[in-house]
Design a protein around this motif. Structure first.
Motif, mmCIF file in Angstrom:
data_model
loop_
_atom_site.group_PDB
_atom_site.id
_atom_site.type_symbol
_atom_site.label_atom_id
_atom_site.label_comp_id
_atom_site.label_asym_id
_atom_site.label_seq_id
_atom_site.Cartn_x
_atom_site.Cartn_y
_atom_site.Cartn_z
ATOM 1 N N ASN A 1 -4.839 -1.953 -7.443
ATOM 2 C CA ASN A 1 -6.105 -1.262 -7.239
ATOM 3 C C ASN A 1 -5.771 0.214 -7.153
ATOM 4 O O ASN A 1 -5.284 0.699 -6.124
ATOM 5 C CB ASN A 1 -6.780 -1.761 -5.954
ATOM 6 N N ARG B 1 0.845 -1.196 0.000
ATOM 7 C CA ARG B 1 0.000 0.000 0.000
ATOM 8 C C ARG B 1 0.873 1.237 0.000
ATOM 9 O O ARG B 1 1.775 1.371 0.829
ATOM 10 C CB ARG B 1 -0.928 0.014 1.204
ATOM 11 N N SER C 1 1.306 5.318 0.407
ATOM 12 C CA SER C 1 0.681 6.445 1.092
ATOM 13 C C SER C 1 1.578 7.672 0.965
ATOM 14 O O SER C 1 2.780 7.549 0.778
ATOM 15 C CB SER C 1 0.441 6.112 2.571
ATOM 16 N N ASN D 1 -7.244 2.638 -4.270
ATOM 17 C CA ASN D 1 -6.674 2.730 -2.931
ATOM 18 C C ASN D 1 -5.165 2.592 -2.922
ATOM 19 O O ASN D 1 -4.554 2.325 -1.875
ATOM 20 C CB ASN D 1 -7.324 1.706 -1.995
ATOM 21 N N ASN D 2 -4.537 2.789 -4.078
ATOM 22 C CA ASN D 2 -3.059 2.793 -4.185
ATOM 23 C C ASN D 2 -2.436 1.543 -3.574
ATOM 24 O O ASN D 2 -1.435 1.616 -2.849
ATOM 25 C CB ASN D 2 -2.482 4.042 -3.503
ATOM 26 N N THR D 3 -3.036 0.407 -3.863
ATOM 27 C CA THR D 3 -2.533 -0.855 -3.336
ATOM 28 C C THR D 3 -2.214 -1.807 -4.474
ATOM 29 O O THR D 3 -2.970 -1.892 -5.445
ATOM 30 C CB THR D 3 -3.550 -1.501 -2.388
#
Length: 123
Positions: A72, A23, A25, A75-77
């Motif tokens: 994805n 993930r 962030s 959601n930046n995953t």
């Protein structure tokens, strides 16, 4: 500043499966290509799989047909599904991403690495 957090590693028996997650962030404008690399003890880090922003994928010959990389964007995953695991897949797995971030100049491109997650496959 962008941070990649990996999870999902662990110990599994040969023939088993794992799914790694990564993930991103931070002040992210967009994520371009994403890659999963691995490094076994005494060996160089190698590219395992890569996926572009358009969804095109590339795999190392050693994992072709067993691993699946996906992302994805909402959601930046990013994910790496690993099936039919073998003892030789044992390594620390790293997520890498080319990320465009917000900056004082508008946006800048950064190449970012995660901290790594251990995958151990027992025979």
């Amino acid at each position: 500043q962008v941070h990649l957090a990996e999870s999902g590693g662990g110990l599994v028996q040969a023939g088993g499966s794992l799914r790694l997650s990564c993930r991103a962030s931070g002040s992210i404008f967009s994520i371009k290509s994403v890659g999963w690399y691995r490094q076994a003890p005494g060996k160089q880090r190698e590219l395992v799989a890569m996926i572009t922003s358009g969804g095109a994928t590339q795999y190392a010959d050693s994992v072709q047909g067993r691993y699946t990389i996906s992302r994805n964007n909402a959601n930046n995953t990013m994910y790496l599904r690993m099936n039919s695991l073998k003892p030789e897949d044992t390594a620390v797995y790293y997520c890498n991403a080319v990320v465009r971030i917000y900056s004082n100049r508008g946006t800048d491109e950064n190449n970012v690495w995660g901290q790594g997650t251990q995958v151990t496959v027992s025979s």
